[in-house]
Design an enzyme around this catalytic site. Sequence first.
Site, PDB file in Angstrom:
ATOM      1  N   ARG A  46       0.865  -1.239   0.140  1.00 30.59           N
ATOM      2  CA  ARG A  46      -0.093   0.045   0.082  1.00 30.59           C
ATOM      3  C   ARG A  46       0.871   1.231  -0.070  1.00 30.59           C
ATOM      4  NH1 ARG A  46       2.311   1.808   3.843  1.00 30.59           N
ATOM      5  NH2 ARG A  46       0.820   3.361   3.776  1.00 30.59           N
ATOM      6  N   ALA A  48       0.879   5.354  -2.077  1.00 30.17           N
ATOM      7  CA  ALA A  48       0.580   5.601  -3.456  1.00 30.17           C
ATOM      8  C   ALA A  48       1.982   5.247  -4.379  1.00 30.17           C
ATOM      9  CB  ALA A  48       0.449   7.112  -3.473  1.00 30.17           C
ATOM     10  N   ARG A 109      -7.859  -0.308  -6.709  1.00 33.22           N
ATOM     11  CA  ARG A 109      -8.091   0.798  -5.634  1.00 33.22           C
ATOM     12  C   ARG A 109      -8.220   2.400  -6.466  1.00 33.22           C
ATOM     13  NH1 ARG A 109      -4.317   1.007  -0.481  1.00 33.22           N
ATOM     14  NH2 ARG A 109      -6.427   2.003   0.333  1.00 33.22           N
ATOM     15  N   GLN A 215      -2.028   2.085  10.237  1.00 30.37           N
ATOM     16  CA  GLN A 215      -0.901   2.197   9.356  1.00 30.37           C
ATOM     17  C   GLN A 215       0.070   3.109  10.175  1.00 30.37           C
ATOM     18  OE1 GLN A 215      -3.807   2.496   8.236  1.00 30.37           O
ATOM     19  NE2 GLN A 215      -3.875   2.018   6.001  1.00 30.37           N
ATOM     20  N   ASP A 256      -2.149  10.757  -1.892  1.00 31.47           N
ATOM     21  CA  ASP A 256      -2.411   9.774  -2.889  1.00 31.47           C
ATOM     22  C   ASP A 256      -2.837  10.373  -4.204  1.00 31.47           C
ATOM     23  OD1 ASP A 256      -3.126   8.434   0.082  1.00 31.47           O
ATOM     24  OD2 ASP A 256      -2.964   6.610  -1.602  1.00 31.47           O
ATOM     25  N   ASN A 266      -5.462  12.408   0.752  1.00 32.05           N
ATOM     26  CA  ASN A 266      -4.644  11.454   1.623  1.00 32.05           C
ATOM     27  C   ASN A 266      -5.353  10.799   2.868  1.00 32.05           C
ATOM     28  OD1 ASN A 266      -2.030  10.616   2.315  1.00 32.05           O
ATOM     29  ND2 ASN A 266      -2.151  11.568   4.334  1.00 32.05           N
ATOM     30  N   LYS A 267      -4.601   9.650   3.661  1.00 34.11           N
ATOM     31  CA  LYS A 267      -5.591   8.953   4.457  1.00 34.11           C
ATOM     32  C   LYS A 267      -6.502   9.659   5.315  1.00 34.11           C
ATOM     33  CE  LYS A 267      -5.202   5.300   4.872  1.00 34.11           C
ATOM     34  NZ  LYS A 267      -6.438   4.417   3.992  1.00 34.11           N
TER      35      LYS A 267
HETATM   36  O1  MRU Z   1      -4.501   3.123   2.300  1.00 29.39           O
HETATM   37  P1  MRU Z   1      -3.114   3.280   2.424  1.00 29.39           P
HETATM   38  O2  MRU Z   1      -2.243   2.913   3.425  1.00 29.39           O
HETATM   39  O3  MRU Z   1      -2.643   2.754   0.900  1.00 29.39           O
HETATM   40  O4  MRU Z   1      -3.012   4.946   2.433  1.00 29.39           O
HETATM   41  C1  MRU Z   1      -1.512   5.335   2.097  1.00 29.39           C
HETATM   42  C2  MRU Z   1      -1.765   6.909   2.597  1.00 29.39           C
HETATM   43  O5  MRU Z   1      -2.566   7.442   2.729  1.00 29.39           O
HETATM   44  C3  MRU Z   1      -0.288   7.583   2.164  1.00 29.39           C
HETATM   45  O6  MRU Z   1      -0.197   8.495   3.344  1.00 29.39           O
HETATM   46  C4  MRU Z   1      -0.190   8.017   0.992  1.00 29.39           C
HETATM   47  O7  MRU Z   1      -0.387   6.931  -0.020  1.00 29.39           O
HETATM   48  C5  MRU Z   1       1.164   8.401   0.842  1.00 29.39           C
HETATM   49  S1  MRU Z   1       2.610   7.270   0.691  1.00 29.39           S
HETATM   50  C6  MRU Z   1       4.032   7.861   0.359  1.00 29.39           C
END
Ligand code: MRU
Length: 367
Positions: A46, A48, A109, A215, A256, A266-267
Amino acid sequence: MMIPTIAIKRGAIEIIDQRALPGEYRIVAMRSVAELCDAITTLAIRGAPALGVAAAFGLLLAVEERWGADGEYFFDEDGERAASFAGRAGMDEIRAVLDGARDSIAATRPTAVNLFWALGRMAACYQARYESAEDLLRALHREAVSIHREDRAMSRRLGENGASLLKDRDSVLTHCNAGGLATSGFGTALGVVYAAVESGKRICVYAGETRPLLQGARLTAWECIQRKIPVTVITDGMAAHVMSNGLVSCVIVGADRIAANGDTANKIGTLNLAIIAKRYGVPFYVAAPSSTIDFSIRSGAGIAIEERSADEVKRFAGMPVAPEQAQAMNPAFDVTPAELISAIITEHGVHYPPFNGVWSASAGGSA
Ligand code: MRU
């Protein structure tokens, strides 16, 4: 220290299974596109930038899966063995298999644009004209390896660009995991911290736990421990408390997808942090490669937000944490408006608002 997040070895994709961390460090090999898609949707891999690399390698896997034989493989990390492929399939057949794999991976996704960006690059590569199937496969392999290599170099440069924003003894609040595990090895938001530490600054990290899948608590804290960087895990609800008490020098998060105007997906929970940071005068930085900027989308309103299973919210480690009859929402991301973002750090530099126009030139896109 580069974390071996993802590699292609002897015709398989090897990843660190991020579902198992921090309890268990385990490398798993994927030998089919279906296995890869499952790994992406269940977050074994996981983040981006890492999803972009996984998507690129996934197309090599499609060829392996269709035409490889036991004990024989076409691709590994260091070299390709396309010559042994000669005569097994025509270019049209290869392109059809690649189209199918591309569609399956694209359906995993929706939010992280890097996945679509990498698939687009790979598709442009296999749709080009070649003399032979062998040439096509060689080019495909080269493109996937380039995407992987560029990702590593990108996060190094991004980290160094962002490190100038940090002072000795700063404390950085981050959310989710935007570290080595989310890229090909160094990280974006955490890459900034790592680069500052490498330059001799003493930095400590607050890792927001990041409900529902943790995470931040599981992965960011694990990475900081590997690098001997002091880390304090906080529950998401503590962010206002720590910022209002002056414990945070700045917030740095990954992204993302960033729209052309700087609005950033983002998350889930990132928007809360941005609002709180604004309230308490704490700088709020986004760190992401230019491949995360989607210049085709003018503002955050156009970003598709992944909705995941309600069970991730209602259950924890198999145990119910809410009544079965209750409804639950589970948007995996939120959108932080550009007006709450102090700067966006990319491999090209540190970009300050307004983000439209000027920054697109330096970030390599066109608004
Ligand atoms: O659902 P995830 O764990 O893939 O979400 C990841 C994030 O939101 C990260 O902050 C984002 O992808 C940047 S990773 C360098």
